[in-house]
Design a protein around this motif. Structure first.
Motif, PDB file in Angstrom:
ATOM      1  N   GLU A 271      -7.969 -13.322   3.069  1.00  0.00           N
ATOM      2  CA  GLU A 271      -6.835 -13.947   2.783  1.00  0.00           C
ATOM      3  C   GLU A 271      -5.764 -12.992   2.334  1.00  0.00           C
ATOM      4  OE1 GLU A 271      -4.770 -17.193   0.019  1.00  0.00           O
ATOM      5  OE2 GLU A 271      -6.665 -16.603  -0.330  1.00  0.00           O
ATOM      6  N   VAL A 272      -4.524 -13.103   3.151  1.00  0.00           N
ATOM      7  CA  VAL A 272      -3.350 -12.152   2.763  1.00  0.00           C
ATOM      8  C   VAL A 272      -2.236 -13.074   2.182  1.00  0.00           C
ATOM      9  CG1 VAL A 272      -1.846 -10.200   3.510  1.00  0.00           C
ATOM     10  CG2 VAL A 272      -4.151 -10.694   4.432  1.00  0.00           C
TER      11      VAL A 272
ATOM     12  N   LYS B  81      -1.920  -9.217   8.510  1.00  0.00           N
ATOM     13  CA  LYS B  81      -2.591 -10.542   9.120  1.00  0.00           C
ATOM     14  C   LYS B  81      -2.845 -10.252  10.616  1.00  0.00           C
ATOM     15  CE  LYS B  81      -0.509 -13.730   5.919  1.00  0.00           C
ATOM     16  NZ  LYS B  81       0.621 -14.520   5.449  1.00  0.00           N
TER      17      LYS B  81
ATOM     18  N   TYR C  98      -6.539 -10.266  12.150  1.00  0.00           N
ATOM     19  CA  TYR C  98      -6.929 -11.214  13.327  1.00  0.00           C
ATOM     20  C   TYR C  98      -7.765 -10.573  14.471  1.00  0.00           C
ATOM     21  CZ  TYR C  98      -6.114 -14.780  16.839  1.00  0.00           C
ATOM     22  OH  TYR C  98      -6.440 -15.651  17.979  1.00  0.00           O
TER      23      TYR C  98
ATOM     24  N   GLU D 208       2.820  -7.566   4.964  1.00  0.00           N
ATOM     25  CA  GLU D 208       1.943  -8.673   4.879  1.00  0.00           C
ATOM     26  C   GLU D 208       1.709  -9.253   6.545  1.00  0.00           C
ATOM     27  OE1 GLU D 208       3.484 -11.860   2.332  1.00  0.00           O
ATOM     28  OE2 GLU D 208       2.219 -13.360   3.351  1.00  0.00           O
TER      29      GLU D 208
END
Lengths: 201, 612
Positions: B316-317, B305, B309, B301
């Motif tokens: 959305e994670v 992200k 980025y 996760e």
């Protein structure tokens, strides 16, 4: 076809041997099997749970989902009750009427539920099931260690795809020579016990 | 069809190593990974060894790898911490012969003191490639692939199965066994001397650690390409814009949830670290939201992200950082519940569960009936109470002495921490006796260092070593104090009492743990001594002894005189043998479980329990 069997007991009751006999039989029949045990600290008198999943399709999770246990085999009373919520709506339980008090129960810090409480709760659940004295029977044959085989013998009378005679052959093949005769005797005794329980029910 | 066998995950990984031509396998026992080494030890051409600890095991493997043969280190997650120091150098040097590290994780801490995720130290810290299998077959395939890739990439590969994969049993395909390579050694000090040493690299003077760190970083780009092609990652199409990222065992639970809910979701199945970057982006670009199913920390996760980025990708994670439970193990039940939360219309497909309307007592762990340590713990409890002392504990069966009814040890941390913690308590100025209790395998693993340190520091304490000649907690594996090795062949046994004496312990008394008066006497003497007094409570584990006939007691039936029993309950609330029950104000012997060790005869102060 999918059949999920959960065996709940305490360390030393031989969950794994019971699970492996059933697994070997269904594998021979061409089914897929995925099984898992909680092992480790269990050896020191803790809870032991074996999940045995049998299917003709791919099985992904080694653990049975809550509400999907078709057959709940309780080798010890409160260990079965602890896992009771996992039983499917039409699932059946098969309980060995044997109680291994917990440390806290022995200290009277906890109370082991009474037979009346247990029977009332089981009745209220509306689930179908049978209670047999497998450990008592095992002791008469040769020792409490035979409890697992008595329970397997009983299971084969209430669930397909298990054929008693064929499972018995698997059991004979997997038994060490010194234990073979008693194992086969325990297996048959389990079958008789459950038939008697079914007649009464 | 290839030949198949019904194997447990640990055996499947062992088989994978055998097929890959492994020659040296070293490890330290620990649930959930122990059976890997036991499996390979059945092959006579393999050197299989239970080592003193995990760091030593990994070092042995690297020695073999230097000689161009394949080696495998086996441990549980706590052990991987112990091996980390060496791992943080092995990652810089790289390997020669394929080297695979199996690190078995135990989410929910079913058989552990914590539920650590060892992907963090092996991947995020050591930057080693990690495979995370979802089932026994994949675990085997990953071990085999890891050997080939390890050699090709010159990097140690980590396989990180969780307990459910280690202990899962299913049919596994067997393939041909490859013959292992021959040992030959060649020097390369530029790689295998890891030290602060200036060298000229690319025209600049650089310190050796920087040079090798750069080498490791450059390997990452190659690794990324390998993972892009890896069969252990794939995309499955499905309905909707919520993508399920199924890592390791998470794949098992996501697929099961699909079956239950009768819906095909978009799934990104991941089994490797580093991640297959392009595959991840290809999948993520079509989604609004990703749910990451992984055991047990939000590792993938976090990496996703970071990647999104960097890529400026708005997706959305969520996962174990909050949407899914952040502690405990994942399950198909959790997967189903989370999907019902996302798709409320699926709720009717969720299996119904009916709670039983009664309170079920919890079952705490205790010493086995017949365990010699119940006698030793009883004597220690009497002595510690008398002197108002503190007892520090360690990892092993005897740790059950810290639970009710004994409630003896005040601390349990990790392997070997009992003696150093006891030293700290004493050095703090605590004015009562301090006792440390540690098992034999744990003593060798790490405890011996704490003992030597304590002796040298001049501290006053009593160290009790529970010597049952085996690593009983994990399934009776031998250790350096055992007279046999993993194959049951004779091996030199290291004597704890002689070792303590040689190191300068004030005393080293050997006692029979079944003999409560003897244990009490030894403790009484030790507590009055200056310096470090060692007591070695020696007797084979009861569970082993009942098979081999080396029992530490003569079995004789005990009887309980109801007239004499005044219901004081010392036998159940202080001593706590599970074969003694209590009802209607009197103790009773449960002859179904009693093994006739007779220690309760000594415990009962009323003389109500006697030999028949």
């Amino acid at each position: 076809m999918e059949l999920n069997i959960l065996i709940a007991g305490v360390g030393g009751q031989g969950n794994l041997f019971a699970s492996s006999i059933l697994a070997e039989y269904v594998l021979k029949k061409g089914y897929k099997v995925f099984a898992v045990e909680t092992i480790g600290a269990a050896q020191r008198g803790g809870s032991v749970v074996s999940h045995l999943r049998i299917s003709d399709a791919e099985i992904y999770s080694p653990l049975i989902l809550a509400g999907k246990v078709d057959i709940l085999m309780g080798f010890e009373t409160i260990e079965m009750l602890r896992n009771f919520e996992l039983l499917a709506g039409d699932g059946i339980y098969l309980l060995n009427d044997y109680k291994e008090p917990t440390v806290l129960c022995n200290m009277e810090m906890d109370a082991y539920p009474s037979d009346e409480e247990i029977r009332a709760a089981l009745k209220k659940s509306g689930k179908k099931g049978y209670i047999i004295k497998a450990t008592e029977c095992a002791r008469k044959i040769g020792g409490s260690l035979l409890t697992n085989v008595v329970m397997v013998g009983a299971l084969c009378q209430v669930s397909s795809p298990f054929d008693s005679q064929e499972v018995k052959q698997v059991l004979a093949g997997k038994s060490p020579a010194r234990a073979k005769e008693q194992n086969l005797q325990a297996f048959d005794a389990g079958g008789s016990l459950i038939q008697e329980a079914m007649r009464k029910a | 069809m290839a030949e198949q066998e019904y194997l447990m995950g640990n055996e499947a990984m062992g088989r994978g190593a055998i097929e890959a031509g492994v020659k040296v396998v070293a490890g330290y026992p620990g649930t959930p990974a122990s059976e890997v080494l036991e499996y390979v030890s059945k092959y006579p051409d393999v050197h299989a060894e239970w080592c003193i600890n995990e760091k030593v095991a990994l070092e042995i493997c690297m020695g073999a790898s230097l000689c161009n043969v394949r080696s495998m280190a086996v441990m549980k997650h706590n052990g991987t911490n112990v091996a980390l120091d060496f791992m943080m150098h092995l990652n810089y040097t790289g390997v020669r012969g394929g080297l695979v590290l199996i690190s078995g994780d135990d989410p929910a801490g079913i058989s552990s003191q914590n539920e650590e995720d060892s992907r963090i130290i092996t991947r995020l810290d050591a930057h080693l490639p990690v495979f995370d299998p979802w089932c026994p077959q994949e675990a085997k395939d990953m071990v085999k692939a890891a050997f080939d890739l390890s050699e090709e990439m010159e990097l140690c590969f980590v396989v990180r199965p969780v307990a459910r994969v280690c202990h899962g049993r299913s049919m596994v395909s067997l393939e041909e066994i490859k013959k292992g390579g021959e040992s030959h050694f060649e020097d390369d000090r530029s790689r295998f001397i890891m030290s602060a040493l200036m060298e000229v690299k690319d025209g600049a003077a650089l310190n050796r650690p920087v040079v090798r760190h750069r080498w490791l970083n450059q390997k990452q780009a190659v690794l990324a390409k390998v993972m892009e092609e890896s069969p252990f990652n794939h995309i499955e199409d499905g309905e909707g814009k919520i993508g399920l990222v199924a890592c390791g065992i998470g794949y098992a639970f996501v697929k099961e949830a699909e079956k239950i809910l009768g819906k095909k979701f978009p799934v990104l199945k991941l089994g490797t670290l580093p991640l297959p970057r392009n595959k991840v982006l290809q999948f993520a670009k079509k989604m609004d939201r990703l749910v990451v199913y992984e055991d047990s920390e939000a590792v993938v996760e976090g990496i996703l992200k970071q990647l999104f980025y960097d890529e400026g990708l708005k997706v959305e994670v969520v996962g174990r950082s909050g949407f899914l439970p952040s502690e405990g193990e994942l399950s198909a039940t959790i997967a189903v519940k989370s999907l019902v939360e996302l798709y409320p219309e699926l709720e009717k497909k969720m299996p119904a569960t009916v709670p039983l309307e009664m309170k079920v007592p919890i079952r705490t762990r205790t010493q086995c009936v017949g365990c010699q340590y119940r006698g030793l713990l009883h004597a220690l409890k009497l002595t510690a109470r008398k002197y108002k002392g503190v007892v520090t504990g360690d990892i092993g069966c005897y740790d059950a002495g810290s639970f009710p009814p004994l409630e003896l040890q005040s601390t349990i941390y990790c392997m070997g921490s009992s003696i150093p913690m006891a030293s700290g308590i004493a050095h703090s100025g605590y004015d009562r006796p301090v006792f440390a209790i540690i098992g034999d395998s744990t003593f060798f693993h790490n405890g011996v260092l704490g003992l030597l340190n304590a002796i040298h520091s001049g501290v006053d304490l009593v160290a009790i070593v529970c010597d049952n000649r085996t690593t009983a907690m994990t399934g009776f594996q031998p250790h350096p104090g055992s007279e046999i090795n993993v194959r049951g062949e004779p091996a030199p046994a290291i004597d704890v009492a002689r070792l303590a004496t040689a190191a300068g312990a004030t005393s080293a008394r050997v006692v029979n743990p079944y003999d409560i008066p003897q244990c009490k006497e030894a403790l009484e003497k030790a507590v009055k001594e200056k310096g470090v007094s060692v007591i070695v409570a020696t007797m084979p584990c009861y569970l082993v002894a009942r098979r081999t006939g080396e029992l530490g007691f003569t079995p004789r039936k005990v009887v309980l005189d109801e007239e004499r029993c005044n219901g004081c309950k010392i036998c159940v609330t202080f001593f706590g043998c599970p074969a003694i029950h209590f009802s209607e104000g009197k103790a009773t012997i449960d002859y179904g479980t009693c093994v006739e060790c007779g220690m309760c005869v000594e415990v009962c102060k009323r003389g109500a329990i006697t030999w028949s």
